[in-house]
Design a protein around this motif. Structure first.
Motif, PDB file in Angstrom:
ATOM      1  N   ARG A  32       0.827  -1.213   0.000  1.00  0.00           N
ATOM      2  CA  ARG A  32       0.000   0.000   0.000  1.00  0.00           C
ATOM      3  C   ARG A  32       0.860   1.261   0.000  1.00  0.00           C
ATOM      4  NH1 ARG A  32      -2.786  -2.437   4.273  1.00  0.00           N
ATOM      5  NH2 ARG A  32      -2.188  -0.737   5.682  1.00  0.00           N
ATOM      6  N   VAL A  33       1.905   1.259   0.817  1.00  0.00           N
ATOM      7  CA  VAL A  33       2.785   2.429   0.893  1.00  0.00           C
ATOM      8  C   VAL A  33       3.564   2.590  -0.403  1.00  0.00           C
ATOM      9  CG1 VAL A  33       4.779   3.429   2.070  1.00  0.00           C
ATOM     10  CG2 VAL A  33       2.966   2.331   3.400  1.00  0.00           C
ATOM     11  N   TRP A  34       4.067   1.479  -0.929  1.00  0.00           N
ATOM     12  CA  TRP A  34       4.871   1.520  -2.155  1.00  0.00           C
ATOM     13  C   TRP A  34       4.069   2.070  -3.333  1.00  0.00           C
ATOM     14  CZ3 TRP A  34       5.187  -2.494  -6.321  1.00  0.00           C
ATOM     15  CH2 TRP A  34       6.224  -2.227  -7.218  1.00  0.00           C
ATOM     16  N   LEU A  35       2.796   1.707  -3.407  1.00  0.00           N
ATOM     17  CA  LEU A  35       1.948   2.131  -4.528  1.00  0.00           C
ATOM     18  C   LEU A  35       1.171   3.422  -4.241  1.00  0.00           C
ATOM     19  CD1 LEU A  35       0.484  -1.332  -5.623  1.00  0.00           C
ATOM     20  CD2 LEU A  35       2.288  -0.023  -6.754  1.00  0.00           C
ATOM     21  N   ASN A  36       1.403   4.033  -3.084  1.00  0.00           N
ATOM     22  CA  ASN A  36       0.683   5.264  -2.711  1.00  0.00           C
ATOM     23  C   ASN A  36      -0.834   5.050  -2.722  1.00  0.00           C
ATOM     24  OD1 ASN A  36       3.242   6.540  -2.780  1.00  0.00           O
ATOM     25  ND2 ASN A  36       2.972   7.080  -4.931  1.00  0.00           N
ATOM     26  N   LEU A  37      -1.281   3.894  -2.242  1.00  0.00           N
ATOM     27  CA  LEU A  37      -2.703   3.562  -2.347  1.00  0.00           C
ATOM     28  C   LEU A  37      -3.580   4.434  -1.456  1.00  0.00           C
ATOM     29  CD1 LEU A  37      -2.811  -0.330  -2.701  1.00  0.00           C
ATOM     30  CD2 LEU A  37      -2.829   1.436  -4.459  1.00  0.00           C
ATOM     31  N   LYS A  38      -3.048   4.893  -0.336  1.00  0.00           N
ATOM     32  CA  LYS A  38      -3.834   5.779   0.523  1.00  0.00           C
ATOM     33  C   LYS A  38      -4.205   7.048  -0.229  1.00  0.00           C
ATOM     34  CE  LYS A  38      -3.607   8.217   4.975  1.00  0.00           C
ATOM     35  NZ  LYS A  38      -2.794   8.414   6.205  1.00  0.00           N
ATOM     36  N   ASN A  63     -17.958  29.008 -13.442  1.00  0.00           N
ATOM     37  CA  ASN A  63     -17.790  29.111 -11.986  1.00  0.00           C
ATOM     38  C   ASN A  63     -16.326  28.854 -11.626  1.00  0.00           C
ATOM     39  OD1 ASN A  63     -17.985  29.075  -9.212  1.00  0.00           O
ATOM     40  ND2 ASN A  63     -19.755  27.702  -9.140  1.00  0.00           N
ATOM     41  N   LEU A  64     -15.469  29.791 -11.995  1.00  0.00           N
ATOM     42  CA  LEU A  64     -14.028  29.607 -11.828  1.00  0.00           C
ATOM     43  C   LEU A  64     -13.638  29.473 -10.359  1.00  0.00           C
ATOM     44  CD1 LEU A  64     -11.223  29.456 -13.078  1.00  0.00           C
ATOM     45  CD2 LEU A  64     -11.124  31.960 -13.015  1.00  0.00           C
ATOM     46  N   LYS A  65     -14.290  30.210  -9.486  1.00  0.00           N
ATOM     47  CA  LYS A  65     -13.927  30.186  -8.067  1.00  0.00           C
ATOM     48  C   LYS A  65     -14.101  28.793  -7.469  1.00  0.00           C
ATOM     49  CE  LYS A  65     -14.991  32.278  -3.581  1.00  0.00           C
ATOM     50  NZ  LYS A  65     -15.850  33.264  -2.861  1.00  0.00           N
ATOM     51  N   ASP A  66     -15.275  28.202  -7.650  1.00  0.00           N
ATOM     52  CA  ASP A  66     -15.519  26.873  -7.086  1.00  0.00           C
ATOM     53  C   ASP A  66     -14.674  25.809  -7.786  1.00  0.00           C
ATOM     54  OD1 ASP A  66     -17.266  27.948  -5.304  1.00  0.00           O
ATOM     55  OD2 ASP A  66     -19.089  27.279  -6.325  1.00  0.00           O
ATOM     56  N   PHE A  67     -14.482  25.977  -9.081  1.00  0.00           N
ATOM     57  CA  PHE A  67     -13.633  25.041  -9.819  1.00  0.00           C
ATOM     58  C   PHE A  67     -12.214  25.058  -9.254  1.00  0.00           C
ATOM     59  CE2 PHE A  67     -10.614  24.032 -13.198  1.00  0.00           C
ATOM     60  CZ  PHE A  67     -11.118  22.842 -13.702  1.00  0.00           C
ATOM     61  N   THR A  68     -11.680  26.243  -9.027  1.00  0.00           N
ATOM     62  CA  THR A  68     -10.321  26.379  -8.490  1.00  0.00           C
ATOM     63  C   THR A  68     -10.206  25.748  -7.113  1.00  0.00           C
ATOM     64  OG1 THR A  68     -10.030  28.439  -9.729  1.00  0.00           O
ATOM     65  CG2 THR A  68      -8.502  28.027  -7.925  1.00  0.00           C
ATOM     66  N   ASN A  69     -11.227  25.911  -6.287  1.00  0.00           N
ATOM     67  CA  ASN A  69     -11.205  25.302  -4.954  1.00  0.00           C
ATOM     68  C   ASN A  69     -11.201  23.782  -5.033  1.00  0.00           C
ATOM     69  OD1 ASN A  69     -11.132  27.728  -3.547  1.00  0.00           O
ATOM     70  ND2 ASN A  69     -13.370  27.906  -3.477  1.00  0.00           N
ATOM     71  N   LEU A  70     -11.946  23.229  -5.984  1.00  0.00           N
ATOM     72  CA  LEU A  70     -11.936  21.776  -6.172  1.00  0.00           C
ATOM     73  C   LEU A  70     -10.551  21.293  -6.577  1.00  0.00           C
ATOM     74  CD1 LEU A  70     -15.243  20.830  -8.037  1.00  0.00           C
ATOM     75  CD2 LEU A  70     -14.550  20.115  -5.758  1.00  0.00           C
ATOM     76  N   VAL A  71      -9.950  21.997  -7.510  1.00  0.00           N
ATOM     77  CA  VAL A  71      -8.616  21.619  -7.997  1.00  0.00           C
ATOM     78  C   VAL A  71      -7.613  21.586  -6.846  1.00  0.00           C
ATOM     79  CG1 VAL A  71      -6.666  22.443  -9.378  1.00  0.00           C
ATOM     80  CG2 VAL A  71      -8.960  22.367 -10.374  1.00  0.00           C
ATOM     81  N   LYS A  72      -7.711  22.544  -5.945  1.00  0.00           N
ATOM     82  CA  LYS A  72      -6.784  22.614  -4.812  1.00  0.00           C
ATOM     83  C   LYS A  72      -6.893  21.395  -3.907  1.00  0.00           C
ATOM     84  CE  LYS A  72      -6.593  27.677  -4.530  1.00  0.00           C
ATOM     85  NZ  LYS A  72      -6.995  28.871  -3.730  1.00  0.00           N
ATOM     86  N   ASN A  73      -8.043  20.741  -3.916  1.00  0.00           N
ATOM     87  CA  ASN A  73      -8.263  19.597  -3.032  1.00  0.00           C
ATOM     88  C   ASN A  73      -7.948  18.249  -3.666  1.00  0.00           C
ATOM     89  OD1 ASN A  73      -9.302  20.644  -0.417  1.00  0.00           O
ATOM     90  ND2 ASN A  73     -10.818  21.602  -1.751  1.00  0.00           N
ATOM     91  N   LEU A  74      -7.548  18.256  -4.933  1.00  0.00           N
ATOM     92  CA  LEU A  74      -7.081  17.007  -5.529  1.00  0.00           C
ATOM     93  C   LEU A  74      -5.788  16.580  -4.840  1.00  0.00           C
ATOM     94  CD1 LEU A  74      -7.722  17.724  -9.315  1.00  0.00           C
ATOM     95  CD2 LEU A  74      -8.839  15.964  -7.941  1.00  0.00           C
ATOM     96  N   VAL A  75      -5.611  15.281  -4.675  1.00  0.00           N
ATOM     97  CA  VAL A  75      -4.467  14.745  -3.938  1.00  0.00           C
ATOM     98  C   VAL A  75      -3.387  14.296  -4.918  1.00  0.00           C
ATOM     99  CG1 VAL A  75      -3.714  12.970  -2.298  1.00  0.00           C
ATOM    100  CG2 VAL A  75      -6.014  13.969  -2.102  1.00  0.00           C
ATOM    101  N   GLU A  76      -2.143  14.687  -4.663  1.00  0.00           N
ATOM    102  CA  GLU A  76      -1.033  14.208  -5.487  1.00  0.00           C
ATOM    103  C   GLU A  76      -0.805  12.724  -5.191  1.00  0.00           C
ATOM    104  OE1 GLU A  76       1.153  13.524  -8.133  1.00  0.00           O
ATOM    105  OE2 GLU A  76       1.020  15.714  -8.031  1.00  0.00           O
ATOM    106  N   THR A  77      -0.792  11.917  -6.226  1.00  0.00           N
ATOM    107  CA  THR A  77      -0.708  10.468  -6.033  1.00  0.00           C
ATOM    108  C   THR A  77       0.523   9.833  -6.658  1.00  0.00           C
ATOM    109  OG1 THR A  77      -1.973  10.094  -8.064  1.00  0.00           O
ATOM    110  CG2 THR A  77      -3.223  10.265  -6.013  1.00  0.00           C
TER     111      THR A  77
END
Length: 403
Positions: A77-83, A174-188
Motif C-alpha cells: 500500500r505504501v509503495w503504490l501510494n494507495l492511501k 464558476n471559476l472560483k468553485d472550480f479552483t477550490n476543487l482543484v486545490k483539493n485534488l491529492v497528489e498520487t
C-alpha cells in the motif's frame, strides 16, 4: 470485522438508504458473487464483482456492482501510494464529477457511483469504492492490449474531448468553485518521499531506449541534453505538469487501454466508458492524450493518424457543450509538441512491461530492492521492447517534440 461483513452490514444498507439507486425506497437483501461463493475469497483481492439484491415496492432490484478495496499488505500500500490514490478517487466521484456534470452527460463517460470511503486511517477496510459493473451493459476491455486500431483510438480520443470540455465549461461558468476543487485534488504519483523508485525507473528506461541510437551514433547531442535535464527527474516532471492557462483541465490521470471499456456491435467498437480515477489531476489535456497515444497506438499508427486523432479530439472538445470557448486546434498541436514527453516517459517503462509475459506481482515487487526492480525495467519485453522504445525516442527527437 471482515471486508465482506463491512460491505453487507454497512455499505449496502447505506447505499439502499442513500437514494443512489433511484428515488424509490429499497431495502438491501443480499449479495450474489460472481463465482457463486459466499464472497470471502473475492474480498481477499482488491476488486470484487457482485450483484446486490434490493427489495422495493415494485419487487426485487438487482444491481451489478464492482467493489474496489485497498490491498491488505501494508508494504505494498505504501509503495503504490494507495492511501493517496483512494482519497483522490473518492474525491473525484463524490465532488469533482458531480460539479463538472452538465445535463447528466457524466453517466455516458463513467460508471455510476454508489459509495466511497477513504479516511486518514491505515486500516485498509476503511478504503472502499463501489461502482456500477459495466460488464452487465456489454462493456469490456479491448482484446488487443497494446496497439489498438484506428477505430478504438478514435473513439477514446472523441470521448476524452467530451470529458475535458466539462472542465472548460466549469472554468468559464464558476471559476472560483472550480479552483477550490482543484486545490483539493491529492497528489498520487509525483511524491518526494516515495520517488527513489521512479528516479531509477526513468533513468534506466531512458538509458535502455537511448542505447541502440547511441551505438549507431544517432541523436547523440539531443540524447545527452535530455539525460542532463532528467538528472533531477522529479523537478523535470513538475515542470511538465505546470499548467499554462487556459490549457488546464481535470485529467483522468491514467488514460490508457487498461482503464477504458468498449462496447461492440458486429465486432466494431461503438461506445466507451472510462474508469479508475485514482491518479486524476489538474493539468494539460495533453497529459491524457499523449499517454494513450504512445502506449496504445503503434509506431505506424502514430505516423499516419496523429493529426487525425488531434482533430477528432478537438472537434469533440469544441462541440460537446455549446457556447464553451476552447483553444484552437493549432494551439493543441503546439501543446502536444510541448507535452508529448509526458506520455513518452511513462511509456518508456510501461510499454515494455505490458509486453512481458511475466505477471506483475505487487506484493513481491514491493519487497524487492530498488536495484532489482530497476534491472527488471531494462529487460521487460526483451529485444522487441528495447526496439519499440528506441523507435519512440527517435520519433520524439526527429519530430522535434520538446524534451
Amino acid at each position: 470485522m471482515s471486508r465482506l461483513r463491512v460491505i453487507t452490514n454497512r455499505v449496502m444498507p447505506w447505499i439502499a438508504a442513500s437514494g443512489r439507486l433511484g428515488k424509490a425506497k429499497v431495502k438491501f437483501l443480499r449479495c450474489i458473487f460472481d463465482d457463486g461463493s459466499s464472497g470471502e475469497a473475492q474480498f481477499a483481492s482488491s476488486v470484487c464483482f457482485l450483484v446486490a439484491v434490493f427489495e422495493g415496492d415494485q419487487g426485487l432490484v438487482e444491481q451489478p456492482m464492482l467493489v474496489k478495496n485497498s490491498m491488505e499488505d501494508e508494504v505494498t500500500r505504501v509503495w503504490l501510494n494507495l492511501k493517496e490514490q483512494f482519497q483522490n478517487e473518492v474525491f473525484m466521484y463524490e465532488k469533482v464529477l458531480p460539479f463538472l456534470d452538465r445535463d447528466n452527460t457524466m453517466i455516458s463517460i463513467f460508471p455510476r457511483y454508489f459509495f466511497g470511503s477513504a479516511s486518514e486511517s491505515d486500516n485498509p477496510s476503511e478504503y472502499t469504492l463501489v461502482l456500477e459493473d459495466l460488464r452487465s451493459s456489454g462493456f469490456k476491455l479491448s482484446p488487443e492490449i497494446l496497439d489498438l486500431d484506428f477505430a478504438h483510438c478514435a473513439l477514446a480520443f472523441r470521448k476524452l474531448g467530451a470529458f475535458h470540455a466539462l472542465s472548460f465549461a466549469a472554468k468559464q461558468s464558476n471559476l472560483k468553485d472550480f479552483t477550490n476543487l482543484v486545490k483539493n485534488l491529492v497528489e498520487t504519483r509525483f511524491l518526494e518521499y516515495n520517488w527513489e523508485d521512479a528516479e531509477y525507473m526513468y533513468a534506466g528506461a531512458l538509458d535502455r531506449a537511448a542505447g541502440p541510437l547511441l551505438e549507431n551514433g544517432e541523436k547523440v547531442e539531443e540524447i545527452n541534453h535530455f539525460k542532463n535535464k532528467l538528472k533531477n527527474s522529479l523537478m523535470y516532471f513538475k515542470s511538465i505538469l505546470t499548467v499554462q492557462e487556459p490549457m488546464g483541465v481535470i485529467c483522468h490521470g491514467d488514460f490508457c487501454r487498461n482503464n477504458v471499456l468498449y462496447k461492440y456491435e458486429n465486432g466494431s467498437p461503438v461506445d466507451i466508458r472510462f474508469f479508475d480515477l485514482a491518479t486524476a489531476r489538474y493539468g494539460s489535456p495533453m497529459l491524457d492524450f499523449t499517454f494513450f497515444f504512445f502506449l496504445n497506438s503503434s509506431e505506424n499508427s502514430r505516423k499516419l493518424y496523429k493529426d487525425e486523432y488531434l482533430k477528432i479530439y478537438h472537434e469533440s472538445l469544441s462541440t460537446a457543450i455549446p457556447g464553451v470557448e476552447v483553444p484552437s486546434l493549432e494551439d493543441f498541436k503546439e501543446e502536444f509538441r510541448c507535452k508529448a514527453v509526458y506520455g513518452f516517459m511513462i511509456c518508456l517503462f510501461f510499454k515494455p512491461a505490458l509486453m512481458s509475459s511475466k505477471p506483475f506481482n505487487p506484493v513481491k515487487e514491493s519487497r524487492e530492492s530498488v536495484e532489482v526492480r530497476a534491472r527488471r525495467i531494462v529487460t521487460n519485453g526483451g529485444e522487441k521492447g528495447t526496439e519499440v522504445i528506441a523507435n519512440m525516442l527517435h520519433e520524439m527527437i526527429e519530430l522535434k517534440y520538446e524534451l
